[in-house]
Design an enzyme around this catalytic site. Structure first.
Site, PDB file in Angstrom:
ATOM      1  N   GLN A 137      -1.519   1.990  10.131  1.00  0.00           N
ATOM      2  CA  GLN A 137      -0.256   2.088   9.393  1.00  0.00           C
ATOM      3  C   GLN A 137       0.779   2.916  10.148  1.00  0.00           C
ATOM      4  O   GLN A 137       1.978   2.701   9.978  1.00  0.00           O
ATOM      5  CB  GLN A 137      -0.500   2.709   7.998  1.00  0.00           C
ATOM      6  CG  GLN A 137      -1.272   1.835   7.036  1.00  0.00           C
ATOM      7  CD  GLN A 137      -2.761   2.116   7.084  1.00  0.00           C
ATOM      8  OE1 GLN A 137      -3.292   2.619   8.076  1.00  0.00           O
ATOM      9  NE2 GLN A 137      -3.462   1.789   6.012  1.00  0.00           N
TER      10      GLN A 137
ATOM     11  N   ASN B  96      -5.515  12.022   0.852  1.00  0.00           N
ATOM     12  CA  ASN B  96      -4.550  11.201   1.593  1.00  0.00           C
ATOM     13  C   ASN B  96      -5.345  10.388   2.607  1.00  0.00           C
ATOM     14  O   ASN B  96      -6.563  10.541   2.740  1.00  0.00           O
ATOM     15  CB  ASN B  96      -3.496  12.103   2.273  1.00  0.00           C
ATOM     16  CG  ASN B  96      -2.309  11.318   2.809  1.00  0.00           C
ATOM     17  OD1 ASN B  96      -1.769  10.451   2.114  1.00  0.00           O
ATOM     18  ND2 ASN B  96      -1.918  11.567   4.044  1.00  0.00           N
ATOM     19  N   LYS B  97      -4.644   9.533   3.316  1.00  0.00           N
ATOM     20  CA  LYS B  97      -5.270   8.615   4.291  1.00  0.00           C
ATOM     21  C   LYS B  97      -6.289   9.316   5.171  1.00  0.00           C
ATOM     22  O   LYS B  97      -6.083  10.446   5.614  1.00  0.00           O
ATOM     23  CB  LYS B  97      -4.150   8.008   5.145  1.00  0.00           C
ATOM     24  CG  LYS B  97      -4.581   7.034   6.221  1.00  0.00           C
ATOM     25  CD  LYS B  97      -5.463   5.911   5.729  1.00  0.00           C
ATOM     26  CE  LYS B  97      -4.862   5.090   4.625  1.00  0.00           C
ATOM     27  NZ  LYS B  97      -5.874   4.206   3.959  1.00  0.00           N
TER      28      LYS B  97
ATOM     29  N   ASP C  85      -2.076  10.642  -1.795  1.00  0.00           N
ATOM     30  CA  ASP C  85      -2.520   9.632  -2.769  1.00  0.00           C
ATOM     31  C   ASP C  85      -2.895  10.264  -4.095  1.00  0.00           C
ATOM     32  O   ASP C  85      -2.845   9.605  -5.135  1.00  0.00           O
ATOM     33  CB  ASP C  85      -3.679   8.831  -2.196  1.00  0.00           C
ATOM     34  CG  ASP C  85      -3.172   7.900  -1.104  1.00  0.00           C
ATOM     35  OD1 ASP C  85      -2.981   8.358   0.042  1.00  0.00           O
ATOM     36  OD2 ASP C  85      -2.897   6.720  -1.421  1.00  0.00           O
TER      37      ASP C  85
ATOM     38  N   ARG D 263       0.861  -1.187   0.000  1.00  0.00           N
ATOM     39  CA  ARG D 263       0.000   0.000   0.000  1.00  0.00           C
ATOM     40  C   ARG D 263       0.891   1.229   0.000  1.00  0.00           C
ATOM     41  O   ARG D 263       2.119   1.116   0.140  1.00  0.00           O
ATOM     42  CB  ARG D 263      -1.021   0.010   1.131  1.00  0.00           C
ATOM     43  CG  ARG D 263      -0.670  -0.648   2.423  1.00  0.00           C
ATOM     44  CD  ARG D 263       0.502  -0.067   3.132  1.00  0.00           C
ATOM     45  NE  ARG D 263       0.349   1.361   3.364  1.00  0.00           N
ATOM     46  CZ  ARG D 263       1.333   2.195   3.594  1.00  0.00           C
ATOM     47  NH1 ARG D 263       2.603   1.761   3.625  1.00  0.00           N
ATOM     48  NH2 ARG D 263       1.142   3.469   3.800  1.00  0.00           N
ATOM     49  N   GLY D 264       0.276   2.407  -0.156  1.00  0.00           N
ATOM     50  CA  GLY D 264       1.027   3.648  -0.313  1.00  0.00           C
ATOM     51  C   GLY D 264       1.056   3.958  -1.800  1.00  0.00           C
ATOM     52  O   GLY D 264       1.433   3.112  -2.606  1.00  0.00           O
TER      53      GLY D 264
ATOM     54  N   ARG E 188      -7.580  -0.410  -6.854  1.00  0.00           N
ATOM     55  CA  ARG E 188      -7.860   0.645  -5.881  1.00  0.00           C
ATOM     56  C   ARG E 188      -8.058   1.954  -6.646  1.00  0.00           C
ATOM     57  O   ARG E 188      -7.306   2.257  -7.564  1.00  0.00           O
ATOM     58  CB  ARG E 188      -6.721   0.770  -4.845  1.00  0.00           C
ATOM     59  CG  ARG E 188      -6.570  -0.545  -4.031  1.00  0.00           C
ATOM     60  CD  ARG E 188      -5.710  -0.351  -2.794  1.00  0.00           C
ATOM     61  NE  ARG E 188      -6.391   0.493  -1.817  1.00  0.00           N
ATOM     62  CZ  ARG E 188      -5.779   1.036  -0.774  1.00  0.00           C
ATOM     63  NH1 ARG E 188      -4.481   0.851  -0.580  1.00  0.00           N
ATOM     64  NH2 ARG E 188      -6.457   1.791   0.076  1.00  0.00           N
TER      65      ARG E 188
END
Lengths: 343, 343
Positions: free
Chosen positions: B193, B244-245, B234, B46-47, B86
């Protein structure tokens, strides 16, 4: 079915173990005041008003079992022990002060009479708390009006009080008044009182609820999915600053950015008129392992350093109103809290 | 020791399983493109930048194993499959587009040549990502200057990239430049994370770090304990809005309230110039069980409803600067991002 958070059983105090909910409904029996103190410290029971009730019952229980000849020394020891359990919620100190007053004013009537009066006072504190919650629930329901999507943080429900709840009391009263509401439940890390306790209470009440992680609150507000926030409180300072569960401050800042009203609900026993501002409220720092572990399993690499403040302070300028059993306190708080308390 | 997030091994792709870190270091071997797609979808890797690299390697691997006579049909199928894993990180689509371009421009040289060139392109994307991170790390370290207490959210480290990291690249570069820094690591619910990956990377680097729950960020800022925030991204929209997250937005709002600079770090491959604003960025909604369960155990009462957006959008007005391998983008973003990308 109403939750029985805490019960007085003459020679013992019984509490539902909130650390194990919702997976297990286990009742803990405290047979002496030290067990009550340990239950408060270890968060078998938590929530500012519930802590106050537990402390009062702890004093009553300890005194009942105290020998007549060492009664006065024992009384001081009991109150001291209970006062050292948790530092932030002022209800603890308020309840101990009420017990101390009964002791002081009736000591000359003899030990047996004082024991009986202390038991009565503890039960009075218990009953008053439920009544206060029902009353503030009604005031809150009126204030929130047509808010449909309500966010709450932590658990300020029946489990956090003698019954009915403060923030959840407002939500219960809204439902009882026929309003269709839906609740966003912040899980409330690290101890997950939202996920474990609030979601459980709302499910029992058949109030539609959706659980989110704490860091999703901003996302929902940005989407226009939150009409109002209502939370409980562990201590309200004289200027209106409010200490409540860690993360409350973040929710308040987000609510302000989105023009969403942010309400605090609590009995007047949560107001500390002797505490000028939030800066003077002691913030409990708890075991770092509560952050690094869950269910006894490590979340993070071994030896990781963590911080674990249990509460934060929301400054008064972020609070739309404070709801108590006496009514609604609006800004300016410095002046309105004082007249509210004196009233 | 540098973490090996992903490796090309000619007939297979090997990734460290990030779902199991830090407790277990397990490497997953993907022998076909479907396994790579599944690893991306399931968050073995991920990332945003790492997802881009994995997708490129997935295309190269799939093509290597494709039969000559059905090669074109197979190419389309591989790219389609990987593109559906994704939706939010634009690096995925950027990497697939780079692979498509190599295919288009070299198809007439024959299947074997194209296979070789696709493999080379995937490795080039991998190497370029590490170089970009080192470069943006240097720009970031200069920008952050004497910031000592730095907060980060999620993991934008070596694990989120081909190596070195974006936000953690800036932090690594600060350390390499001799600065004494300390990092506040937001745990980043629901998948942790921060607690699992960022804390692990910082420990390996011997950079002092303290883990907190996401809802403690405001408390620390209020105490003056945060000098700067740096996060990954992201997708950066043309106007400077950043996906982003989940939870990044809340941190940005809090940073603004406290006058703390909020920096975004990412390679230019994270910039989507065709996406006008954050509103057009698709936000992935993931399995509700990621919120209600941890280590396979329920946190909340059975049947609880949850929401699980994996990302949120931080509007450009909350972002102090965006750091890429080409330099630092300052506001006004609408104009500066375009010239930065064109440059």
């Amino acid at each position: 079915m109403a939750v029985k958070t805490i019960e007085w059983k003459k020679d013992r105090v019984v509490m539902i173990d909130q650390r194990l909910l919702p997976q297990k409904e286990v009742y803990r029996v405290c047979r002496d005041y030290r067990a009550v103190a340990e239950a408060i410290r270890g968060m078998v029971i938590r929530g500012a008003p519930a802590i106050g009730v537990a402390a009062a019952m702890g004093v009553a229980l300890g005194c009942l079992k105290a020998a007549e000849k060492s009664f006065d020394r024992e009384f001081d020891r009991i109150v001291l022990c209970l006062s050292k359990t948790r530092p932030t919620a002022v209800n603890l100190f308020w309840a101990l002060e009420r017990m101390r007053k009964v002791y002081r004013e009736n000591r000359d009537r003899g030990v047996e009479a004082v024991k009986r009066l202390l038991e009565e006072e503890a039960l009075k504190i218990f009953r008053e708390d439920i009544a206060a919650n029902r009353q503030l629930g009604r005031f809150g329901a009126e204030l929130l009006g047509n808010a449909r999507h309500i966010m709450t943080h932590c658990n300020a429900g029946a489990l956090a009080t003698a019954g009915y709840g403060t923030a959840l009391g407002v939500i219960r009263a809204l439902k009882e008044s026929g309003k269709e509401i839906e609740v966003w439940v912040n899980e409330t890390r690290p101890l997950l009182q939202g996920a474990r306790l609030t979601a459980w209470e709302l499910k029992k009440e058949k109030i539609p609820a959706t659980l989110i992680t704490d860091n999703m609150a901003g996302y929902l507000m940005q989407k226009g999915a939150v009409d109002a926030v209502v939370v409980g409180c562990d201590r309200v300072a004289a200027n209106g600053d409010v200490a409540n569960k860690i993360g409350t401050y973040s929710v308040a800042v987000l609510a302000q950015r989105h023009g969403i009203p942010f309400y605090v609900a609590g009995p007047t026993s949560s107001i500390d008129i002797n505490c000028p501002t939030g800066k003077e409220i002691p913030i409990e720092q708890r075991d770092p392992a509560e952050v690094s572990h869950i269910f006894g399993r490590a979340l993070a690499p071994k030896g990781v350093k963590t911080l674990n403040p249990a509460f934060d302070v929301t400054p008064q300028d972020l609070i739309s109103a404070i709801i108590t059993e006496k009514g609604v306190i609006h800004p300016p708080y410095a002046q309105n809290i004082r007249s509210h308390v004196d009233h």
